[in-house]
Design a protein around this motif. Structure first.
Motif, PDB file in Angstrom:
ATOM      1  N   CYS A  20      45.193  42.246  37.720  1.00  0.00           N
ATOM      2  CA  CYS A  20      44.509  41.112  38.213  1.00  0.00           C
ATOM      3  C   CYS A  20      43.131  41.384  38.097  1.00  0.00           C
ATOM      4  O   CYS A  20      42.461  40.011  37.917  1.00  0.00           O
ATOM      5  CB  CYS A  20      44.836  41.043  39.817  1.00  0.00           C
ATOM      6  SG  CYS A  20      46.539  40.579  40.176  1.00  0.00           S
ATOM      7  N   ILE A  21      42.295  42.285  37.939  1.00  0.00           N
ATOM      8  CA  ILE A  21      40.939  42.355  37.966  1.00  0.00           C
ATOM      9  C   ILE A  21      40.384  42.720  36.740  1.00  0.00           C
ATOM     10  O   ILE A  21      39.142  42.460  36.531  1.00  0.00           O
ATOM     11  CB  ILE A  21      40.427  43.093  39.160  1.00  0.00           C
ATOM     12  CG1 ILE A  21      40.815  44.678  39.065  1.00  0.00           C
ATOM     13  CG2 ILE A  21      40.858  42.666  40.596  1.00  0.00           C
ATOM     14  CD1 ILE A  21      40.389  45.368  40.118  1.00  0.00           C
ATOM     15  N   THR A  22      40.974  43.529  35.702  1.00  0.00           N
ATOM     16  CA  THR A  22      40.343  44.140  34.762  1.00  0.00           C
ATOM     17  C   THR A  22      40.424  42.780  33.297  1.00  0.00           C
ATOM     18  O   THR A  22      41.430  42.007  33.254  1.00  0.00           O
ATOM     19  CB  THR A  22      41.084  45.116  34.260  1.00  0.00           C
ATOM     20  OG1 THR A  22      42.418  45.022  33.978  1.00  0.00           O
ATOM     21  CG2 THR A  22      40.994  46.267  35.019  1.00  0.00           C
ATOM     22  N   PRO A  23      39.444  43.047  32.531  1.00  0.00           N
ATOM     23  CA  PRO A  23      39.494  41.855  31.557  1.00  0.00           C
ATOM     24  C   PRO A  23      40.757  41.909  30.669  1.00  0.00           C
ATOM     25  O   PRO A  23      41.280  40.900  30.174  1.00  0.00           O
ATOM     26  CB  PRO A  23      38.119  42.180  30.702  1.00  0.00           C
ATOM     27  CG  PRO A  23      37.307  42.997  31.643  1.00  0.00           C
ATOM     28  CD  PRO A  23      38.417  43.727  32.647  1.00  0.00           C
ATOM     29  N   VAL A  24      41.078  43.022  30.378  1.00  0.00           N
ATOM     30  CA  VAL A  24      42.639  43.233  29.512  1.00  0.00           C
ATOM     31  C   VAL A  24      43.683  43.485  30.291  1.00  0.00           C
ATOM     32  O   VAL A  24      44.578  44.231  30.325  1.00  0.00           O
ATOM     33  CB  VAL A  24      42.155  44.382  28.598  1.00  0.00           C
ATOM     34  CG1 VAL A  24      41.439  44.089  27.469  1.00  0.00           C
ATOM     35  CG2 VAL A  24      41.948  45.615  29.083  1.00  0.00           C
ATOM     36  N   GLY A  25      43.894  42.678  31.494  1.00  0.00           N
ATOM     37  CA  GLY A  25      44.554  43.102  32.705  1.00  0.00           C
ATOM     38  C   GLY A  25      46.056  42.572  32.254  1.00  0.00           C
ATOM     39  O   GLY A  25      47.224  43.339  32.788  1.00  0.00           O
ATOM     40  N   PHE A  26      46.277  41.867  31.366  1.00  0.00           N
ATOM     41  CA  PHE A  26      47.785  41.436  30.830  1.00  0.00           C
ATOM     42  C   PHE A  26      48.395  42.724  30.449  1.00  0.00           C
ATOM     43  O   PHE A  26      49.609  42.742  30.388  1.00  0.00           O
ATOM     44  CB  PHE A  26      47.574  40.234  29.765  1.00  0.00           C
ATOM     45  CG  PHE A  26      46.944  40.721  28.707  1.00  0.00           C
ATOM     46  CD1 PHE A  26      47.948  41.054  27.463  1.00  0.00           C
ATOM     47  CD2 PHE A  26      45.926  40.780  28.218  1.00  0.00           C
ATOM     48  CE1 PHE A  26      47.244  41.405  26.334  1.00  0.00           C
ATOM     49  CE2 PHE A  26      45.154  40.748  27.219  1.00  0.00           C
ATOM     50  CZ  PHE A  26      46.044  41.419  26.125  1.00  0.00           C
ATOM     51  N   ILE A  27      47.620  43.851  29.768  1.00  0.00           N
ATOM     52  CA  ILE A  27      48.320  44.813  29.401  1.00  0.00           C
ATOM     53  C   ILE A  27      48.992  45.643  30.600  1.00  0.00           C
ATOM     54  O   ILE A  27      49.829  46.512  30.448  1.00  0.00           O
ATOM     55  CB  ILE A  27      47.254  45.783  28.578  1.00  0.00           C
ATOM     56  CG1 ILE A  27      46.974  44.935  27.399  1.00  0.00           C
ATOM     57  CG2 ILE A  27      47.804  47.198  28.158  1.00  0.00           C
ATOM     58  CD1 ILE A  27      45.822  45.612  26.537  1.00  0.00           C
ATOM     59  N   PHE A  28      48.184  45.604  31.870  1.00  0.00           N
ATOM     60  CA  PHE A  28      48.809  46.519  32.815  1.00  0.00           C
ATOM     61  C   PHE A  28      49.998  45.926  33.617  1.00  0.00           C
ATOM     62  O   PHE A  28      50.514  46.460  34.320  1.00  0.00           O
ATOM     63  CB  PHE A  28      47.550  46.640  33.911  1.00  0.00           C
ATOM     64  CG  PHE A  28      46.407  47.724  33.299  1.00  0.00           C
ATOM     65  CD1 PHE A  28      46.797  49.046  33.030  1.00  0.00           C
ATOM     66  CD2 PHE A  28      45.205  47.144  32.852  1.00  0.00           C
ATOM     67  CE1 PHE A  28      45.930  49.703  32.513  1.00  0.00           C
ATOM     68  CE2 PHE A  28      44.471  47.899  32.604  1.00  0.00           C
ATOM     69  CZ  PHE A  28      44.624  49.191  32.279  1.00  0.00           C
ATOM     70  N   TRP A  29      50.195  44.527  33.525  1.00  0.00           N
ATOM     71  CA  TRP A  29      51.434  44.124  34.031  1.00  0.00           C
ATOM     72  C   TRP A  29      52.528  44.456  33.523  1.00  0.00           C
ATOM     73  O   TRP A  29      53.611  44.563  34.138  1.00  0.00           O
ATOM     74  CB  TRP A  29      51.332  42.152  33.588  1.00  0.00           C
ATOM     75  CG  TRP A  29      50.336  41.662  34.370  1.00  0.00           C
ATOM     76  CD1 TRP A  29      49.016  41.317  34.046  1.00  0.00           C
ATOM     77  CD2 TRP A  29      50.311  40.963  35.708  1.00  0.00           C
ATOM     78  NE1 TRP A  29      48.127  40.862  35.000  1.00  0.00           N
ATOM     79  CE2 TRP A  29      48.829  40.599  36.021  1.00  0.00           C
ATOM     80  CE3 TRP A  29      51.471  40.988  36.814  1.00  0.00           C
ATOM     81  CZ2 TRP A  29      48.827  39.872  37.133  1.00  0.00           C
ATOM     82  CZ3 TRP A  29      51.052  40.296  38.042  1.00  0.00           C
ATOM     83  CH2 TRP A  29      49.871  39.593  38.175  1.00  0.00           C
ATOM     84  N   ILE A  30      52.662  44.787  32.045  1.00  0.00           N
ATOM     85  CA  ILE A  30      53.958  45.331  31.682  1.00  0.00           C
ATOM     86  C   ILE A  30      54.302  46.570  32.065  1.00  0.00           C
ATOM     87  O   ILE A  30      55.502  46.707  32.775  1.00  0.00           O
ATOM     88  CB  ILE A  30      53.561  45.422  30.119  1.00  0.00           C
ATOM     89  CG1 ILE A  30      53.514  43.849  29.398  1.00  0.00           C
ATOM     90  CG2 ILE A  30      54.982  45.943  29.420  1.00  0.00           C
ATOM     91  CD1 ILE A  30      53.191  43.937  28.218  1.00  0.00           C
ATOM     92  N   PRO A  31      53.429  47.732  32.064  1.00  0.00           N
ATOM     93  CA  PRO A  31      53.882  48.734  33.092  1.00  0.00           C
ATOM     94  C   PRO A  31      54.169  48.543  34.341  1.00  0.00           C
ATOM     95  O   PRO A  31      55.078  49.256  34.833  1.00  0.00           O
ATOM     96  CB  PRO A  31      52.974  49.806  32.643  1.00  0.00           C
ATOM     97  CG  PRO A  31      51.869  49.176  32.312  1.00  0.00           C
ATOM     98  CD  PRO A  31      52.150  47.747  31.410  1.00  0.00           C
TER      99      PRO A  31
END
Length: 105
Positions: A20-31
């Motif tokens: 939610c808060i990092t610029p490349v956050g969509f990468i963290f949604w997957i894991p």
């Protein structure tokens, strides 16, 4: 075993908030989604694990407040989430008794 489950759901919370808060956050949604799906698949789907998830959100907010001085207020909000997540997980924690209900009569 409960500590491992708690830590796993807290990790889902951390990854979710990083998404939610990092610029490349969509990468963290997957894991986060994969880990949450695996935990649910392994039977760790009790509603009380929501509080471990909230604990993970709080840890992330505390780290955000420490890293960036602009978000110092997040230290307070994160500490509320960490404290609330831990206390409510303990309050609604594992059942200590599987006794039969009292029989009438």
């Amino acid at each position: 075993m409960t500590a491992v489950r708690f830590a796993a759901w807290a990790a889902v919370g951390v990854l979710f908030l990083l998404g939610c808060i990092t610029p490349v956050g969509f990468i963290f949604w997957i894991p986060a989604a994969i880990l949450a799906g695996a935990l649910i698949g392994f039977g760790m789907r009790s509603p009380r694990y929501f509080f471990a998830f909230v604990f993970g959100l709080g840890v992330t907010l505390i780290c955000l407040g420490l890293v960036n001085g602009t978000y110092v207020i997040m230290l307070l909000y994160g500490s509320v989430l960490v404290g609330g997540g831990a206390v409510f997980f303990a309050a609604f924690g594992p059942r200590t008794s599987h006794a039969d209900p009292p029989s009438g009569g």
